[in-house]
Design an enzyme around this catalytic site. Structure first.
Site, PDB file in Angstrom:
ATOM      1  N   ASP A  69      -6.922  -9.651   0.967  1.00  0.00           N
ATOM      2  CA  ASP A  69      -8.315  -9.771   1.403  1.00  0.00           C
ATOM      3  C   ASP A  69      -9.264  -9.260   0.325  1.00  0.00           C
ATOM      4  O   ASP A  69     -10.463  -9.150   0.557  1.00  0.00           O
ATOM      5  CB  ASP A  69      -8.539  -8.987   2.699  1.00  0.00           C
ATOM      6  CG  ASP A  69      -8.196  -7.516   2.526  1.00  0.00           C
ATOM      7  OD1 ASP A  69      -7.028  -7.221   2.216  1.00  0.00           O
ATOM      8  OD2 ASP A  69      -9.088  -6.653   2.683  1.00  0.00           O
TER       9      ASP A  69
ATOM     10  N   ASP B 264      -1.209  -3.055  -1.214  1.00  0.00           N
ATOM     11  CA  ASP B 264      -2.248  -2.108  -1.615  1.00  0.00           C
ATOM     12  C   ASP B 264      -2.958  -2.656  -2.851  1.00  0.00           C
ATOM     13  O   ASP B 264      -2.315  -2.930  -3.867  1.00  0.00           O
ATOM     14  CB  ASP B 264      -1.607  -0.755  -1.932  1.00  0.00           C
ATOM     15  CG  ASP B 264      -2.635   0.368  -2.022  1.00  0.00           C
ATOM     16  OD1 ASP B 264      -3.741   0.118  -2.548  1.00  0.00           O
ATOM     17  OD2 ASP B 264      -2.332   1.489  -1.587  1.00  0.00           O
TER      18      ASP B 264
ATOM     19  N   GLU C  69      10.660  -9.655   2.263  1.00  0.00           N
ATOM     20  CA  GLU C  69       9.260  -9.278   2.427  1.00  0.00           C
ATOM     21  C   GLU C  69       9.046  -7.938   1.741  1.00  0.00           C
ATOM     22  O   GLU C  69       9.716  -6.949   2.072  1.00  0.00           O
ATOM     23  CB  GLU C  69       8.841  -9.193   3.890  1.00  0.00           C
ATOM     24  CG  GLU C  69       7.353  -8.875   4.030  1.00  0.00           C
ATOM     25  CD  GLU C  69       6.803  -9.091   5.429  1.00  0.00           C
ATOM     26  OE1 GLU C  69       5.785  -8.440   5.762  1.00  0.00           O
ATOM     27  OE2 GLU C  69       7.380  -9.902   6.191  1.00  0.00           O
TER      28      GLU C  69
ATOM     29  N   GLU D 181       9.733  -1.318   2.169  1.00  0.00           N
ATOM     30  CA  GLU D 181       8.542  -0.531   2.493  1.00  0.00           C
ATOM     31  C   GLU D 181       8.866   0.931   2.196  1.00  0.00           C
ATOM     32  O   GLU D 181       9.756   1.507   2.832  1.00  0.00           O
ATOM     33  CB  GLU D 181       8.162  -0.703   3.966  1.00  0.00           C
ATOM     34  CG  GLU D 181       7.001   0.167   4.431  1.00  0.00           C
ATOM     35  CD  GLU D 181       5.749  -0.056   3.604  1.00  0.00           C
ATOM     36  OE1 GLU D 181       5.264   0.934   3.007  1.00  0.00           O
ATOM     37  OE2 GLU D 181       5.265  -1.200   3.556  1.00  0.00           O
TER      38      GLU D 181
ATOM     39  N   ASP E 112      11.183   1.643  -3.874  1.00  0.00           N
ATOM     40  CA  ASP E 112      10.434   0.799  -4.800  1.00  0.00           C
ATOM     41  C   ASP E 112      11.046  -0.608  -4.813  1.00  0.00           C
ATOM     42  O   ASP E 112      12.240  -0.777  -5.087  1.00  0.00           O
ATOM     43  CB  ASP E 112      10.506   1.441  -6.189  1.00  0.00           C
ATOM     44  CG  ASP E 112       9.678   0.725  -7.240  1.00  0.00           C
ATOM     45  OD1 ASP E 112       9.335  -0.452  -7.049  1.00  0.00           O
ATOM     46  OD2 ASP E 112       9.392   1.350  -8.268  1.00  0.00           O
TER      47      ASP E 112
ATOM     48  N   LYS F 152      -9.306   0.855  -8.022  1.00  0.00           N
ATOM     49  CA  LYS F 152      -9.837   1.493  -9.226  1.00  0.00           C
ATOM     50  C   LYS F 152      -9.167   0.905 -10.466  1.00  0.00           C
ATOM     51  O   LYS F 152      -7.957   0.707 -10.493  1.00  0.00           O
ATOM     52  CB  LYS F 152      -9.619   3.003  -9.168  1.00  0.00           C
ATOM     53  CG  LYS F 152     -10.420   3.701  -8.076  1.00  0.00           C
ATOM     54  CD  LYS F 152     -10.200   5.200  -8.099  1.00  0.00           C
ATOM     55  CE  LYS F 152     -11.018   5.890  -7.016  1.00  0.00           C
ATOM     56  NZ  LYS F 152     -10.808   7.354  -7.007  1.00  0.00           N
TER      57      LYS F 152
END
Length: 236
Positions: A176, A140, A66, A91, A118, A144
């Site tokens: 989402d 994330d 994950e 993470e 990373d 932009k």
């Protein structure tokens, strides 16, 4: 050293944006991390590949990864429900790592190993066809335009994900953000080793049966942003 985000034969520059340690990590959580994380963390080899089986004391029947597990809700639940599998979680932000370690410690779950770094560094050292599933859930979106290149799902990382999936293995993506869903499809449909599993609209509107909602997903739903779930099968 390459800095274009590629994951080929050349070196990969570590790319982590934002603050790795937030204000929410209390002294007790810090102490738990100091005590428990060393026994759970993944050490990357300087050369060669990393066999996932070497990370676990017992014999595991398969391995999952994950990427960007956030607070660890999904990863901890999956690991608890599948004690015969070894789970690798990535993470870079220590608040989330602390939450996962606390949950693993409380439940006695011992089939999770963690890389607080990373994800591309791990992908490049994993052997071919070593994973049965990869989950990248609500990463994330870097909305932009100038930040889009920071998205973890892209045309450079997807081929590496396809490489480490075993034949018939599955890549699961969720977001989402509509623009990121399109971006994900652009990257995955360009990879010939992956086949989109969707046959009807509900296949990307409804979560897989064993999906465990995360706090970020719940926040998105409260704010009126429905999730898109994308599933891909690795070529046999």
């Amino acid at each position: 050293m390459r800095d274009d985000g590629a994951t080929g034969d050349g070196p990969v520059r570590r790319q982590i944006w934002g603050r790795r340690l937030g204000p929410g990590l209390k002294p007790a959580r810090r102490k738990l991390l100091e005590e428990r994380l060393p026994g759970l963390q993944i050490e990357l080899p300087e050369q060669g590949r990393l066999d996932p089986a070497s990370l676990f004391p017992g014999r595991m029947q398969g391995f999952r990864l994950e990427i960007g597990f956030g607070g660890g809700e999904h990863l901890a639940a999956q690991a608890k429900a599948n004690p015969h599998l070894g789970f690798l979680g990535v993470e870079p932000f220590m608040d989330g790592v602390g939450k996962l370690v606390a949950e693993l410690d409380a439940s006695g779950t011992d089939n999770v190993r963690i890389l607080a770094d990373d994800a591309r560094l791990l992908l490049r050292v994993l052997p071919d066809a070593c994973l049965e599933r990869i989950d990248v859930l609500f990463p994330d979106p870097w909305p932009k335009l100038r930040h889009n290149k920071r998205r973890i799902v892209n045309r450079q990382t997807v081929p590496e994900m396809a490489r480490v999936l075993r034949p018939g293995g599955e890549l699961r993506l969720a977001t989402d953000i509509v623009d990121y869903a399109r971006w994900m499809l652009d990257a995955t449909l360009a990879e010939p080793r992956l086949a989109w599993m969707a046959e009807r609209a509900d296949d990307w509107r409804i979560a897989p049966p064993d999906h465990v909602p995360t706090r970020y997903q719940a926040k998105a739903e409260r704010e009126g942003r429905p999730a898109t779930f994308l599933r891909f099968r690795a070529a046999s």
